[in-house]
Design a protein around this motif. Structure first.
Motif, PDB file in Angstrom:
ATOM      1  N   ASN A   1      10.620   8.940   0.866  1.00  0.00           N
ATOM      2  CA  ASN A   1       9.915   7.665   0.858  1.00  0.00           C
ATOM      3  C   ASN A   1       8.941   7.671  -0.306  1.00  0.00           C
ATOM      4  O   ASN A   1       8.119   8.565  -0.431  1.00  0.00           O
ATOM      5  CB  ASN A   1       9.156   7.451   2.174  1.00  0.00           C
ATOM      6  CG  ASN A   1       8.488   6.093   2.256  1.00  0.00           C
ATOM      7  OD1 ASN A   1       8.684   5.223   1.412  1.00  0.00           O
ATOM      8  ND2 ASN A   1       7.677   5.899   3.279  1.00  0.00           N
ATOM      9  N   THR A   2       9.063   6.675  -1.153  1.00  0.00           N
ATOM     10  CA  THR A   2       8.108   6.484  -2.238  1.00  0.00           C
ATOM     11  C   THR A   2       7.127   5.415  -1.790  1.00  0.00           C
ATOM     12  O   THR A   2       7.529   4.389  -1.253  1.00  0.00           O
ATOM     13  CB  THR A   2       8.838   6.036  -3.526  1.00  0.00           C
ATOM     14  OG1 THR A   2       9.741   7.069  -3.912  1.00  0.00           O
ATOM     15  CG2 THR A   2       7.866   5.754  -4.653  1.00  0.00           C
ATOM     16  N   LEU A   3       5.848   5.659  -2.002  1.00  0.00           N
ATOM     17  CA  LEU A   3       4.803   4.696  -1.657  1.00  0.00           C
ATOM     18  C   LEU A   3       4.080   4.291  -2.924  1.00  0.00           C
ATOM     19  O   LEU A   3       3.601   5.144  -3.673  1.00  0.00           O
ATOM     20  CB  LEU A   3       3.812   5.323  -0.668  1.00  0.00           C
ATOM     21  CG  LEU A   3       2.543   4.530  -0.380  1.00  0.00           C
ATOM     22  CD1 LEU A   3       2.857   3.179   0.247  1.00  0.00           C
ATOM     23  CD2 LEU A   3       1.623   5.336   0.521  1.00  0.00           C
ATOM     24  N   ALA A   4       4.015   2.976  -3.164  1.00  0.00           N
ATOM     25  CA  ALA A   4       3.301   2.461  -4.331  1.00  0.00           C
ATOM     26  C   ALA A   4       2.263   1.444  -3.886  1.00  0.00           C
ATOM     27  O   ALA A   4       2.559   0.560  -3.078  1.00  0.00           O
ATOM     28  CB  ALA A   4       4.278   1.817  -5.313  1.00  0.00           C
ATOM     29  N   VAL A   5       1.068   1.592  -4.406  1.00  0.00           N
ATOM     30  CA  VAL A   5       0.014   0.608  -4.198  1.00  0.00           C
ATOM     31  C   VAL A   5       0.098  -0.357  -5.378  1.00  0.00           C
ATOM     32  O   VAL A   5       0.034   0.058  -6.542  1.00  0.00           O
ATOM     33  CB  VAL A   5      -1.377   1.271  -4.134  1.00  0.00           C
ATOM     34  CG1 VAL A   5      -2.468   0.223  -3.979  1.00  0.00           C
ATOM     35  CG2 VAL A   5      -1.424   2.280  -2.979  1.00  0.00           C
ATOM     36  N   VAL A   6       0.265  -1.638  -5.063  1.00  0.00           N
ATOM     37  CA  VAL A   6       0.465  -2.653  -6.097  1.00  0.00           C
ATOM     38  C   VAL A   6      -0.625  -3.718  -6.002  1.00  0.00           C
ATOM     39  O   VAL A   6      -1.316  -3.833  -4.985  1.00  0.00           O
ATOM     40  CB  VAL A   6       1.863  -3.292  -5.981  1.00  0.00           C
ATOM     41  CG1 VAL A   6       2.964  -2.243  -6.204  1.00  0.00           C
ATOM     42  CG2 VAL A   6       2.063  -3.972  -4.631  1.00  0.00           C
ATOM     43  N   ALA A   7      -0.756  -4.517  -7.061  1.00  0.00           N
ATOM     44  CA  ALA A   7      -1.778  -5.561  -7.095  1.00  0.00           C
ATOM     45  C   ALA A   7      -1.457  -6.696  -6.135  1.00  0.00           C
ATOM     46  O   ALA A   7      -2.363  -7.362  -5.633  1.00  0.00           O
ATOM     47  CB  ALA A   7      -1.927  -6.092  -8.520  1.00  0.00           C
ATOM     48  N   GLY A   8      -0.197  -6.950  -5.895  1.00  0.00           N
ATOM     49  CA  GLY A   8       0.186  -8.034  -5.006  1.00  0.00           C
ATOM     50  C   GLY A   8       1.677  -8.067  -4.806  1.00  0.00           C
ATOM     51  O   GLY A   8       2.437  -7.422  -5.530  1.00  0.00           O
ATOM     52  N   LEU A   9       2.097  -8.833  -3.793  1.00  0.00           N
ATOM     53  CA  LEU A   9       3.525  -8.990  -3.489  1.00  0.00           C
ATOM     54  C   LEU A   9       3.894 -10.461  -3.653  1.00  0.00           C
ATOM     55  O   LEU A   9       3.183 -11.206  -4.331  1.00  0.00           O
ATOM     56  CB  LEU A   9       3.830  -8.427  -2.103  1.00  0.00           C
ATOM     57  CG  LEU A   9       3.626  -6.899  -2.015  1.00  0.00           C
ATOM     58  CD1 LEU A   9       3.598  -6.424  -0.575  1.00  0.00           C
ATOM     59  CD2 LEU A   9       4.704  -6.178  -2.803  1.00  0.00           C
ATOM     60  N   ALA A  10       4.980 -10.915  -3.062  1.00  0.00           N
ATOM     61  CA  ALA A  10       5.516 -12.252  -3.318  1.00  0.00           C
ATOM     62  C   ALA A  10       4.536 -13.385  -3.029  1.00  0.00           C
ATOM     63  O   ALA A  10       4.521 -14.383  -3.743  1.00  0.00           O
ATOM     64  CB  ALA A  10       6.801 -12.452  -2.524  1.00  0.00           C
ATOM     65  N   THR A  11       3.753 -13.250  -1.977  1.00  0.00           N
ATOM     66  CA  THR A  11       2.704 -14.235  -1.667  1.00  0.00           C
ATOM     67  C   THR A  11       1.448 -13.453  -1.284  1.00  0.00           C
ATOM     68  O   THR A  11       1.539 -12.302  -0.857  1.00  0.00           O
ATOM     69  CB  THR A  11       3.097 -15.172  -0.503  1.00  0.00           C
ATOM     70  OG1 THR A  11       3.171 -14.416   0.706  1.00  0.00           O
ATOM     71  CG2 THR A  11       4.436 -15.870  -0.774  1.00  0.00           C
ATOM     72  N   PRO A  12       0.280 -14.076  -1.386  1.00  0.00           N
ATOM     73  CA  PRO A  12      -0.957 -13.356  -1.068  1.00  0.00           C
ATOM     74  C   PRO A  12      -1.023 -12.866   0.384  1.00  0.00           C
ATOM     75  O   PRO A  12      -1.690 -11.874   0.660  1.00  0.00           O
ATOM     76  CB  PRO A  12      -2.056 -14.392  -1.337  1.00  0.00           C
ATOM     77  CG  PRO A  12      -1.448 -15.389  -2.249  1.00  0.00           C
ATOM     78  CD  PRO A  12       0.017 -15.408  -1.931  1.00  0.00           C
ATOM     79  N   GLU A  13      -0.323 -13.535   1.294  1.00  0.00           N
ATOM     80  CA  GLU A  13      -0.351 -13.152   2.707  1.00  0.00           C
ATOM     81  C   GLU A  13       0.452 -11.894   2.997  1.00  0.00           C
ATOM     82  O   GLU A  13       0.218 -11.214   3.987  1.00  0.00           O
ATOM     83  CB  GLU A  13       0.182 -14.291   3.584  1.00  0.00           C
ATOM     84  CG  GLU A  13      -0.606 -15.579   3.493  1.00  0.00           C
ATOM     85  CD  GLU A  13      -0.237 -16.430   2.271  1.00  0.00           C
ATOM     86  OE1 GLU A  13       0.861 -16.246   1.694  1.00  0.00           O
ATOM     87  OE2 GLU A  13      -1.066 -17.263   1.879  1.00  0.00           O
ATOM     88  N   ILE A  14       1.442 -11.603   2.159  1.00  0.00           N
ATOM     89  CA  ILE A  14       2.299 -10.427   2.369  1.00  0.00           C
ATOM     90  C   ILE A  14       1.597  -9.216   1.775  1.00  0.00           C
ATOM     91  O   ILE A  14       1.273  -9.193   0.587  1.00  0.00           O
ATOM     92  CB  ILE A  14       3.683 -10.618   1.732  1.00  0.00           C
ATOM     93  CG1 ILE A  14       4.407 -11.800   2.389  1.00  0.00           C
ATOM     94  CG2 ILE A  14       4.511  -9.334   1.854  1.00  0.00           C
ATOM     95  CD1 ILE A  14       5.706 -12.189   1.705  1.00  0.00           C
ATOM     96  N   VAL A  15       1.357  -8.201   2.629  1.00  0.00           N
ATOM     97  CA  VAL A  15       0.654  -7.009   2.146  1.00  0.00           C
ATOM     98  C   VAL A  15       1.516  -5.747   2.198  1.00  0.00           C
ATOM     99  O   VAL A  15       1.111  -4.706   1.686  1.00  0.00           O
ATOM    100  CB  VAL A  15      -0.683  -6.790   2.900  1.00  0.00           C
ATOM    101  CG1 VAL A  15      -1.638  -7.956   2.615  1.00  0.00           C
ATOM    102  CG2 VAL A  15      -0.483  -6.606   4.379  1.00  0.00           C
ATOM    103  N   VAL A  16       2.718  -5.844   2.812  1.00  0.00           N
ATOM    104  CA  VAL A  16       3.620  -4.695   2.889  1.00  0.00           C
ATOM    105  C   VAL A  16       5.050  -5.168   2.631  1.00  0.00           C
ATOM    106  O   VAL A  16       5.460  -6.225   3.115  1.00  0.00           O
ATOM    107  CB  VAL A  16       3.564  -4.016   4.283  1.00  0.00           C
ATOM    108  CG1 VAL A  16       4.646  -2.946   4.420  1.00  0.00           C
ATOM    109  CG2 VAL A  16       2.201  -3.421   4.535  1.00  0.00           C
ATOM    110  N   GLU A  17       5.791  -4.373   1.869  1.00  0.00           N
ATOM    111  CA  GLU A  17       7.220  -4.602   1.669  1.00  0.00           C
ATOM    112  C   GLU A  17       7.896  -3.241   1.635  1.00  0.00           C
ATOM    113  O   GLU A  17       7.388  -2.313   1.002  1.00  0.00           O
ATOM    114  CB  GLU A  17       7.467  -5.357   0.366  1.00  0.00           C
ATOM    115  CG  GLU A  17       8.918  -5.720   0.140  1.00  0.00           C
ATOM    116  CD  GLU A  17       9.114  -6.678  -1.026  1.00  0.00           C
ATOM    117  OE1 GLU A  17      10.277  -6.822  -1.455  1.00  0.00           O
ATOM    118  OE2 GLU A  17       8.128  -7.263  -1.514  1.00  0.00           O
TER     119      GLU A  17
END
Length: 141
Positions: A110-126
């Motif tokens: 499992n690779t885990l990356a902390v990113v600035a944002g996802l598809a919408t501001p409400e989504i915090v995990v993918e």
């Protein structure tokens, strides 16, 4: 079944995962699009990382079921989280779900990356996944 391992002489994983996984003969690799914490009606399971991660993992488990597979077929996960502040909730969901899926500790890479944002501001995990499933017939369809 999928073989997962961390070779001797390599630094131990820093979390619950193995360094390597291999697809067994007679299986094909199926790649899953990133799953977010949406319910069947399209709404988010909750505003927090823990609720979203639990639902994203449930969605992966449901997709595996459509293939006649289970979490034992997982080859790799790739987890994205929108900000370090969401790590505790994500880690709780991963710990609980992976503990249920892999009680023997034989978890996939499992690779885990902390990113600035996802598809919408409400989504915090993918969470993306790859699984090895038995070939259904020679064309793999």
């Amino acid at each position: 079944m999928v073989r997962r391992w961390s070779p001797d002489g390599i630094p131990a994983p820093i979390a619950a995962y193995n360094h390597l996984a291999a697809v067994p003969e007679g299986h094909e690799l199926v790649v899953f699009a990133g799953q977010v914490g949406t319910l069947s009606d399209g709404s988010l399971a909750g505003p927090d990382a823990e609720a979203q991660a639990r639902q994203a993992l449930a969605n992966i488990e449901a997709l595996l079921g459509t293939l006649g597979a289970t979490p034992a077929n997982l080859v790799k996960l790739f987890t994205l989280v929108a900000g370090r502040e969401h790590l505790p909730g994500l880690r709780a969901a991963l710990r609980d779900t992976l503990g249920r899926w892999f009680p023997d500790g034989d978890v996939p890479p499992n690779t885990l990356a902390v990113v600035a944002g996802l598809a919408t501001p409400e989504i915090v995990v993918e969470i993306e996944a790859m699984a090895a499933v038995p070939r259904r017939h020679p064309t793999g369809e």
